[in-house]
Design a protein around this motif. Structure first.
Motif, PDB file in Angstrom:
ATOM      1  N   CYS A 132       0.669  -1.156   0.070  1.00 30.55           N
ATOM      2  CA  CYS A 132       0.112   0.025   0.186  1.00 30.55           C
ATOM      3  C   CYS A 132       0.837   1.349  -0.142  1.00 30.55           C
ATOM      4  O   CYS A 132       0.435   2.466  -0.087  1.00 30.55           O
ATOM      5  CB  CYS A 132      -0.864   0.151   1.377  1.00 30.55           C
ATOM      6  N   GLY A 133       2.116   1.176   0.130  1.00 28.49           N
ATOM      7  CA  GLY A 133       2.948   2.317   0.023  1.00 28.49           C
ATOM      8  C   GLY A 133       3.147   3.247   1.292  1.00 28.49           C
ATOM      9  O   GLY A 133       3.667   4.334   1.429  1.00 28.49           O
ATOM     10  N   ASP A 134       2.606   2.707   2.346  1.00 29.11           N
ATOM     11  CA  ASP A 134       2.603   3.386   3.623  1.00 29.11           C
ATOM     12  C   ASP A 134       2.137   2.314   4.920  1.00 29.11           C
ATOM     13  O   ASP A 134       1.063   2.433   5.352  1.00 29.11           O
ATOM     14  CB  ASP A 134       1.659   4.445   3.786  1.00 29.11           C
ATOM     15  N   CYS A 135       3.284   1.487   5.347  1.00 28.53           N
ATOM     16  CA  CYS A 135       2.918   0.356   6.056  1.00 28.53           C
ATOM     17  C   CYS A 135       2.372   0.909   7.523  1.00 28.53           C
ATOM     18  O   CYS A 135       3.111   1.685   8.058  1.00 28.53           O
ATOM     19  CB  CYS A 135       4.061  -0.326   6.268  1.00 28.53           C
ATOM     20  N   LEU A 136       1.515  -0.017   7.980  1.00 31.75           N
ATOM     21  CA  LEU A 136       0.749   0.486   9.292  1.00 31.75           C
ATOM     22  C   LEU A 136       0.849  -0.486  10.347  1.00 31.75           C
ATOM     23  O   LEU A 136       0.017  -0.609  11.261  1.00 31.75           O
ATOM     24  CB  LEU A 136      -0.445   0.967   8.874  1.00 31.75           C
ATOM     25  N   LYS A 207      -2.803   7.738  -3.948  1.00 33.10           N
ATOM     26  CA  LYS A 207      -1.971   8.530  -4.794  1.00 33.10           C
ATOM     27  C   LYS A 207      -0.611   7.613  -4.571  1.00 33.10           C
ATOM     28  O   LYS A 207       0.343   7.872  -5.520  1.00 33.10           O
ATOM     29  CB  LYS A 207      -1.972   9.901  -4.221  1.00 33.10           C
ATOM     30  N   LYS A 208      -0.301   7.082  -3.348  1.00 31.70           N
ATOM     31  CA  LYS A 208       1.144   6.491  -3.098  1.00 31.70           C
ATOM     32  C   LYS A 208       1.207   5.421  -4.067  1.00 31.70           C
ATOM     33  O   LYS A 208       2.536   5.054  -4.169  1.00 31.70           O
ATOM     34  CB  LYS A 208       1.343   6.155  -1.593  1.00 31.70           C
ATOM     35  N   ILE A 209       0.091   4.625  -4.319  1.00 30.87           N
ATOM     36  CA  ILE A 209       0.335   3.444  -5.191  1.00 30.87           C
ATOM     37  C   ILE A 209      -0.452   3.523  -6.738  1.00 30.87           C
ATOM     38  O   ILE A 209      -0.993   2.499  -6.975  1.00 30.87           O
ATOM     39  CB  ILE A 209      -0.052   2.230  -4.461  1.00 30.87           C
ATOM     40  N   LEU A 210      -0.422   4.776  -6.908  1.00 31.92           N
ATOM     41  CA  LEU A 210      -1.022   5.062  -8.279  1.00 31.92           C
ATOM     42  C   LEU A 210      -0.686   3.895  -9.233  1.00 31.92           C
ATOM     43  O   LEU A 210       0.669   3.836  -9.296  1.00 31.92           O
ATOM     44  CB  LEU A 210      -0.928   6.378  -8.900  1.00 31.92           C
ATOM     45  N   PRO A 212       0.738   3.178 -13.002  1.00 30.68           N
ATOM     46  CA  PRO A 212       1.701   2.361 -12.917  1.00 30.68           C
ATOM     47  C   PRO A 212       2.846   2.841 -11.830  1.00 30.68           C
ATOM     48  O   PRO A 212       3.191   3.946 -11.919  1.00 30.68           O
ATOM     49  CB  PRO A 212       2.503   1.961 -14.205  1.00 30.68           C
ATOM     50  N   GLY A 213       3.097   1.880 -10.983  1.00 32.45           N
ATOM     51  CA  GLY A 213       4.107   2.295  -9.709  1.00 32.45           C
ATOM     52  C   GLY A 213       5.535   2.560 -10.477  1.00 32.45           C
ATOM     53  O   GLY A 213       5.969   2.040 -11.257  1.00 32.45           O
ATOM     54  N   ARG A 214       6.178   3.346 -10.015  1.00 30.67           N
ATOM     55  CA  ARG A 214       7.526   3.740 -10.309  1.00 30.67           C
ATOM     56  C   ARG A 214       8.364   4.248  -9.010  1.00 30.67           C
ATOM     57  O   ARG A 214       7.852   5.107  -8.405  1.00 30.67           O
ATOM     58  CB  ARG A 214       7.603   4.428 -11.576  1.00 30.67           C
ATOM     59  N   ARG A 215       9.526   4.009  -9.151  1.00 29.87           N
ATOM     60  CA  ARG A 215      10.501   4.703  -8.169  1.00 29.87           C
ATOM     61  C   ARG A 215      11.791   5.008  -8.841  1.00 29.87           C
ATOM     62  O   ARG A 215      12.410   3.967  -9.002  1.00 29.87           O
ATOM     63  CB  ARG A 215      10.591   3.685  -6.921  1.00 29.87           C
TER      64      ARG A 215
END
Ligand code: SF4
Ligand code: SF4
Lengths: 218, 287
Positions: A132-136, A207-210, A212-215
């Motif tokens: 999810c891009g923001d681990c809880l 928005k964090k995992i829109l 296609p994901g890219r980094r």
């Protein structure tokens, strides 16, 4: 890891129609662990396709087909590829598309990738993270409600669980034909802590995992 | 303030029921049923593709009911709409004069008639309650100003048969903090369950409306029992022996209402297509 299953043989044969010279690529990472695309499965596939009258021009099990550098080093220069009119990829979709960046041949997917999951034993896999891009996980005693609740409910359970089992029929279990009910993750969380029931969690930031994901960092 | 909202604020007993929008555009039947309910109940819930079975929009049906003089309660699930669509529908409801909203997660698509559908659940019910309250302050979730501010009377759901009950109560408290003014429960058949539940929720700052379900046959009762709604053996026996099980189901509903009505804020009648019997049930229960 990426959990995968093999596509039915008929489907694979259908995709290979008219493609008589097949090169088979396996994956030494996830697909080996799942026993869907490792050495043994590649060998088995080779045998079966031969029986169907296909010519197998070569096989290889790449360390990580999802890494361009590995594909470049171990696959792209193989001369047997030139004699092949298709590659059967026994890896996930990331592996297939990475290969596709470097090799201009029809690529046939032999697997259905399913989810990022844990292995209890071969044939029993459970999805634990939806990236999810923001681990809880610190908030929930290491149990992910976003992924392990069928509705991804962050603020607590729906009213549907019974005996600690989710109200929703377990899709993965149904897929495999094994009757194995999914736990309601909120029942598991509640056993460990009541805190999340008293805390309000804001809506997620997708928005964090829109796609296609890219980094790109460098 | 909506009529229903006024009723909630009064000390008076609350009576609600629900009707299912049809699959299709023909509302003849629904309107016939609605007519029988006019003036008899304080609110009519209009379900949102209940059991994840695709049906006509509850917002449209609420609007039509409102025009006919009924007091609709718009059920809004998190299943099919993301936060943009949810806020948009909330504003739409308010503009149509529909203030009563029951917020729920919604049955998962896999149990409905479009199991291939993509489940949304962008917001959960607690977040959606908060969102509605945010809109009331003239702002949307993105913090942008609204032109024209809505007003809502917000409700949520609870399951008295849930185990452990404390978890359900914590959930209800959270929903109250998020803005719920009333609850409508899953059906109750068992007085013990009712009493345990009632004890735990009496201090809650929200009205709790208990659902009474009209059992139509023994088979239906057994099914409800199987899904964990604890039907007393006595009721199963009564339904089994009855010449007319529907009539017996009505008797059971009447008995249940009489038993609980002095100890709760209100009842919600679930008649599953037999709404025409609701007036008689209420009359016999002296309501
Ligand atoms: S919160 Fe859940 S989905 Fe998000 S990263 Fe952590 S485990 Fe994965
Ligand atoms: S039963 Fe539990 S896991 Fe299943 S949808 Fe409800 S809260 Fe989520």
């Amino acid at each position: 890891m990426i959990i995968s299953e093999q596509k039915p043989r008929e489907e694979i044969l259908e995709m290979l129609k008219g493609k008589e010279k097949v090169f088979i690529v396996g994956c030494a990472a996830c697909a080996t662990k799942c026993q869907t695309g490792g050495e043994d499965e590649v060998k088995e596939m080779k045998r079966e396709l031969k029986k169907e009258g296909k010519k197998i021009t070569g096989t290889i099990v790449l360390d990580t087909p999802c890494d361009e550098r590995i594909v470049k080093k171990d696959l792209s220069s193989l001369s047997s590829l030139k004699n092949s009119n298709s590659l059967l990829i026994m890896a996930c979709g990331v592996g297939l598309q990475t290969i596709g960046k470097l090799i201009d041949r029809p690529l046939i997917p032999a697997l259905n990738p399913l989810f990022a999951g844990t292995t209890e034993r071969i044939g029993r896999y459970y999805e634990y993270c939806s990236l999810c891009g923001d681990c809880l996980l610190d908030e929930f005693e290491g149990l992910c409600p976003l992924t392990r609740c069928a509705k991804g409910l962050l603020n607590g359970p729906c009213g549907g669980a019974r005996d600690g089992k989710c109200e929703v029929n377990p899709a993965p279990a149904r897929r495999s034909g094994v009757n194995d009910e999914i736990d309601c993750v909120w029942a598991l969380i509640y056993e460990k802590t009541k805190e999340p029931l008293k805390t309000y969690y804001e809506p997620r930031d997708y928005k964090k995992i829109l796609m296609p994901g890219r980094r790109v960092v460098r | 303030m909506s009529r229903f909202s006024e009723r909630l604020k009064s000390k008076k007993f609350i009576i609600t029921c629900e009707i299912f929008p049809p699959k299709g555009t023909d509302l003849t039947n629904l309107l016939k049923k609605a007519k029988a309910l006019k003036g008899i109940v304080d609110g009519v819930n209009v379900t949102d593709s209940q059991r994840a079975i695709m049906r006509i929009s509850p917002l449209a049906v609420c609007h039509i009911l409102k025009e006919k003089g009924l007091e609709p309660i718009f059920q809004l699930t998190c299943r099919d709409r993301n936060r943009v669509a949810l806020q948009s529908d909330l504003l739409g409801a308010s503009a149509l004069g529909i203030e009563n909203i029951l917020i729920l997660s919604g049955d998962h698509p896999t149990i409905g008639d479009h199991p291939e559908a993509k489940p949304v659940y962008d917001l959960d019910p607690v977040q959606l309650l908060k969102t509605a309250r945010t809109l009331e302050k003239g702002e949307d979730l993105a913090g942008r100003r609204l032109k024209g501010t809505p007003k809502f009377c917000l409700g949520a759901v609870a399951n008295p048969s849930f185990e452990p009950l404390e978890l359900q109560v914590l959930m209800m408290e959270k929903k109250v903090r998020a803005g719920a003014e009333f609850f409508q429960t899953q059906p109750i058949f068992d007085l013990r369950t009712f009493k345990d539940f009632q004890k735990k929720v009496s201090k809650l700052e929200a009205k709790v409306i208990i659902s009474i379900f009209l059992l139509k046959s023994l088979k239906m009762a057994q099914l409800m029992d199987e899904i964990g709604l604890k039907i007393p053996k006595e009721y199963l026996k009564r339904l089994e022996k009855a010449e007319d099980p529907l009539k017996e189901g009505m008797n059971i509903a009447v008995d249940l209402i009489k038993e609980i009505k002095n100890e709760c804020d209100g009842v919600h009648l679930m008649a599953l297509g037999k709404e025409e019997y609701i007036p008689e049930i209420l009359k016999r229960a002296n309501l």
